[in-house]
Scaffold this motif. Structure first.
Motif, PDB file in Angstrom:
ATOM      1  N   ILE A  38      77.288  27.637  63.028  1.00  0.00           N
ATOM      2  CA  ILE A  38      77.236  28.824  62.584  1.00  0.00           C
ATOM      3  C   ILE A  38      77.162  29.977  63.538  1.00  0.00           C
ATOM      4  CG2 ILE A  38      75.419  30.054  61.668  1.00  0.00           C
ATOM      5  CD1 ILE A  38      74.826  27.904  60.742  1.00  0.00           C
ATOM      6  N   THR A  39      78.417  31.547  63.536  1.00  0.00           N
ATOM      7  CA  THR A  39      78.143  32.516  64.474  1.00  0.00           C
ATOM      8  C   THR A  39      77.557  33.685  63.387  1.00  0.00           C
ATOM      9  OG1 THR A  39      80.286  32.856  63.494  1.00  0.00           O
ATOM     10  CG2 THR A  39      80.057  31.841  65.631  1.00  0.00           C
ATOM     11  N   ASP A  40      77.042  34.442  64.279  1.00  0.00           N
ATOM     12  CA  ASP A  40      75.498  36.375  63.342  1.00  0.00           C
ATOM     13  C   ASP A  40      77.743  36.664  63.601  1.00  0.00           C
ATOM     14  OD1 ASP A  40      75.898  37.054  65.978  1.00  0.00           O
ATOM     15  OD2 ASP A  40      72.825  37.232  65.618  1.00  0.00           O
ATOM     16  N   SER A  41      76.729  38.206  63.616  1.00  0.00           N
ATOM     17  CA  SER A  41      77.621  39.229  63.000  1.00  0.00           C
ATOM     18  C   SER A  41      78.131  40.198  65.011  1.00  0.00           C
ATOM     19  CB  SER A  41      77.065  40.470  62.653  1.00  0.00           C
ATOM     20  OG  SER A  41      76.075  41.276  62.688  1.00  0.00           O
ATOM     21  N   THR A  42      77.024  39.857  65.247  1.00  0.00           N
ATOM     22  CA  THR A  42      77.873  39.832  66.927  1.00  0.00           C
ATOM     23  C   THR A  42      77.919  38.644  67.249  1.00  0.00           C
ATOM     24  OG1 THR A  42      75.616  38.565  67.672  1.00  0.00           O
ATOM     25  CG2 THR A  42      74.866  40.992  66.928  1.00  0.00           C
ATOM     26  N   LYS A  44      77.757  35.632  67.976  1.00  0.00           N
ATOM     27  CA  LYS A  44      76.640  34.780  68.758  1.00  0.00           C
ATOM     28  C   LYS A  44      76.663  33.855  68.335  1.00  0.00           C
ATOM     29  CE  LYS A  44      71.821  34.223  70.410  1.00  0.00           C
ATOM     30  NZ  LYS A  44      70.380  34.862  70.124  1.00  0.00           N
ATOM     31  N   VAL A  45      76.556  32.150  68.542  1.00  0.00           N
ATOM     32  CA  VAL A  45      76.897  31.051  68.412  1.00  0.00           C
ATOM     33  C   VAL A  45      74.868  30.743  68.045  1.00  0.00           C
ATOM     34  CG1 VAL A  45      76.652  28.627  68.298  1.00  0.00           C
ATOM     35  CG2 VAL A  45      79.170  30.329  69.170  1.00  0.00           C
ATOM     36  N   VAL A  46      74.840  30.642  66.767  1.00  0.00           N
ATOM     37  CA  VAL A  46      73.282  30.349  66.576  1.00  0.00           C
ATOM     38  C   VAL A  46      72.690  29.066  66.253  1.00  0.00           C
ATOM     39  CG1 VAL A  46      72.942  32.992  66.146  1.00  0.00           C
ATOM     40  CG2 VAL A  46      73.428  31.184  63.845  1.00  0.00           C
ATOM     41  N   ALA A  47      73.926  28.352  66.023  1.00  0.00           N
ATOM     42  CA  ALA A  47      73.333  26.861  65.738  1.00  0.00           C
ATOM     43  C   ALA A  47      75.156  26.428  65.402  1.00  0.00           C
ATOM     44  CB  ALA A  47      72.926  26.696  64.216  1.00  0.00           C
ATOM     45  N   GLN A  48      75.179  25.257  66.167  1.00  0.00           N
ATOM     46  CA  GLN A  48      75.947  24.242  66.304  1.00  0.00           C
ATOM     47  C   GLN A  48      75.476  22.662  66.427  1.00  0.00           C
ATOM     48  OE1 GLN A  48      79.170  25.123  69.022  1.00  0.00           O
ATOM     49  NE2 GLN A  48      77.620  25.216  70.758  1.00  0.00           N
ATOM     50  N   GLY A  49      76.514  21.889  65.264  1.00  0.00           N
ATOM     51  CA  GLY A  49      75.891  20.653  65.610  1.00  0.00           C
ATOM     52  C   GLY A  49      76.668  19.640  65.305  1.00  0.00           C
ATOM     53  N   THR A  50      77.300  18.053  65.335  1.00  0.00           N
ATOM     54  CA  THR A  50      78.079  17.260  64.501  1.00  0.00           C
ATOM     55  C   THR A  50      77.137  16.587  63.695  1.00  0.00           C
ATOM     56  OG1 THR A  50      79.165  17.414  66.071  1.00  0.00           O
ATOM     57  CG2 THR A  50      79.431  15.390  64.708  1.00  0.00           C
ATOM     58  N   SER A  71      68.824  23.623  62.689  1.00  0.00           N
ATOM     59  CA  SER A  71      68.433  24.778  61.846  1.00  0.00           C
ATOM     60  C   SER A  71      68.386  26.091  62.642  1.00  0.00           C
ATOM     61  CB  SER A  71      66.264  24.889  61.928  1.00  0.00           C
ATOM     62  OG  SER A  71      66.746  24.036  60.992  1.00  0.00           O
ATOM     63  N   TYR A  72      68.391  27.620  61.944  1.00  0.00           N
ATOM     64  CA  TYR A  72      68.420  28.518  62.707  1.00  0.00           C
ATOM     65  C   TYR A  72      67.281  29.677  62.285  1.00  0.00           C
ATOM     66  CZ  TYR A  72      71.771  29.236  59.597  1.00  0.00           C
ATOM     67  OH  TYR A  72      72.510  29.746  57.867  1.00  0.00           O
ATOM     68  N   THR A  73      66.983  30.888  63.710  1.00  0.00           N
ATOM     69  CA  THR A  73      66.066  32.049  62.954  1.00  0.00           C
ATOM     70  C   THR A  73      66.844  33.128  64.019  1.00  0.00           C
ATOM     71  OG1 THR A  73      64.285  32.874  62.870  1.00  0.00           O
ATOM     72  CG2 THR A  73      64.531  30.945  64.744  1.00  0.00           C
ATOM     73  N   GLY A  74      66.831  34.666  63.135  1.00  0.00           N
ATOM     74  CA  GLY A  74      66.885  35.417  64.098  1.00  0.00           C
ATOM     75  C   GLY A  74      68.816  36.091  64.604  1.00  0.00           C
ATOM     76  N   ALA A  75      68.876  35.536  63.577  1.00  0.00           N
ATOM     77  CA  ALA A  75      70.213  35.477  63.011  1.00  0.00           C
ATOM     78  C   ALA A  75      70.849  36.591  62.359  1.00  0.00           C
ATOM     79  CB  ALA A  75      70.705  34.302  62.987  1.00  0.00           C
ATOM     80  N   GLN A  76      71.541  37.319  63.501  1.00  0.00           N
ATOM     81  CA  GLN A  76      71.809  39.132  62.171  1.00  0.00           C
ATOM     82  C   GLN A  76      73.087  38.607  61.513  1.00  0.00           C
ATOM     83  OE1 GLN A  76      70.807  41.756  63.078  1.00  0.00           O
ATOM     84  NE2 GLN A  76      71.683  42.681  61.817  1.00  0.00           N
ATOM     85  N   LEU A  77      72.691  38.888  59.946  1.00  0.00           N
ATOM     86  CA  LEU A  77      74.023  38.423  59.153  1.00  0.00           C
ATOM     87  C   LEU A  77      75.066  39.776  59.090  1.00  0.00           C
ATOM     88  CD1 LEU A  77      71.013  38.056  55.912  1.00  0.00           C
ATOM     89  CD2 LEU A  77      72.670  36.411  56.432  1.00  0.00           C
TER      90      LEU A  77
END
Length: 139
Positions: A38-42, A44-50, A71-77
C-alpha cells in the motif's frame, strides 16, 4: 479482473490522513499467497506484507513473519493498493489467472471504505480460496 490488482482507496474522495487494516481468510487445500503493498498519495509505502497459508472454513491466513493483520496509520489519501494473488499446487507458487480475481467495494463514503478481494486458484470457481478484506478509515 486483473492479477496483480491495483486499486485506489479514496474514501469517497477524501484527501486527509487515514488508517487501515487488511486481513485474509482461506478456503483451499492448496497454499494461497497474497503479496500486498500500500502506497499513499506521496508515493510512500505505508504497509507491505505477504499473507500465506491454507485451510478450509474461512481459516485466517497469516502474514509471513507473524500476525494475521496488516495495519497502517497516518497515510495520506488517496492510497494505492497493489496485490499479487498466487497459489501453490505443489511445485512452487504460480499466479492466479487474471479472470480468477474479483474486487468489490462493499462500502465507500468520506470516513470509511471496505474492499473485498476474492480469488480462485483452480477449477471449482467458488471464488473463496483466498479472501482479503481491506478496511480504511479517515482521521
Amino acid at each position: 479482473m486483473a492479477n496483480p490488482v491495483t486499486q485506489t482507496i479514496d474514501l469517497g474522495g477524501s484527501t486527509g490522513l487515514s488508517a487501515g487494516h487488511i486481513a485474509g481468510t482461506t478456503n483451499a487445500g492448496y497454499t494461497q499467497q497474497a503479496v500486498v503493498k500500500i502506497t499513499d498519495s506521496t508515493g510512500k509505502v505505508v504497509a507491505q506484507g505477504t499473507f500465506e497459508g491454507s485451510g478450509e472454513n474461512n481459516t485466517p491466513i497469516p502474514l509471513v513473519g507473524g500476525g494475521t493483520v496488516l495495519s497502517y496509520t497516518g497515510a495520506q489519501l488517496p492510497l494505492t493498493l497493489n496485490v499479487q494473488f498466487n497459489y501453490n499446487p505443489g511445485g512452487g507458487f504460480v499466479p492466479n489467472d487474471a479472470d480468477k480475481v474479483i474486487i468489490n467495494t462493499l462500502f465507500d463514503n468520506s470516513s470509511v471504505e471496505v474492499i473485498q478481494m476474492t480469488s480462485e486458484d483452480y477449477v471449482d470457481n467458488d471464488f473463496n480460496d483466498l479472501i482479503l478484506t481491506s478496511v480504511t478509515l479517515a482521521h
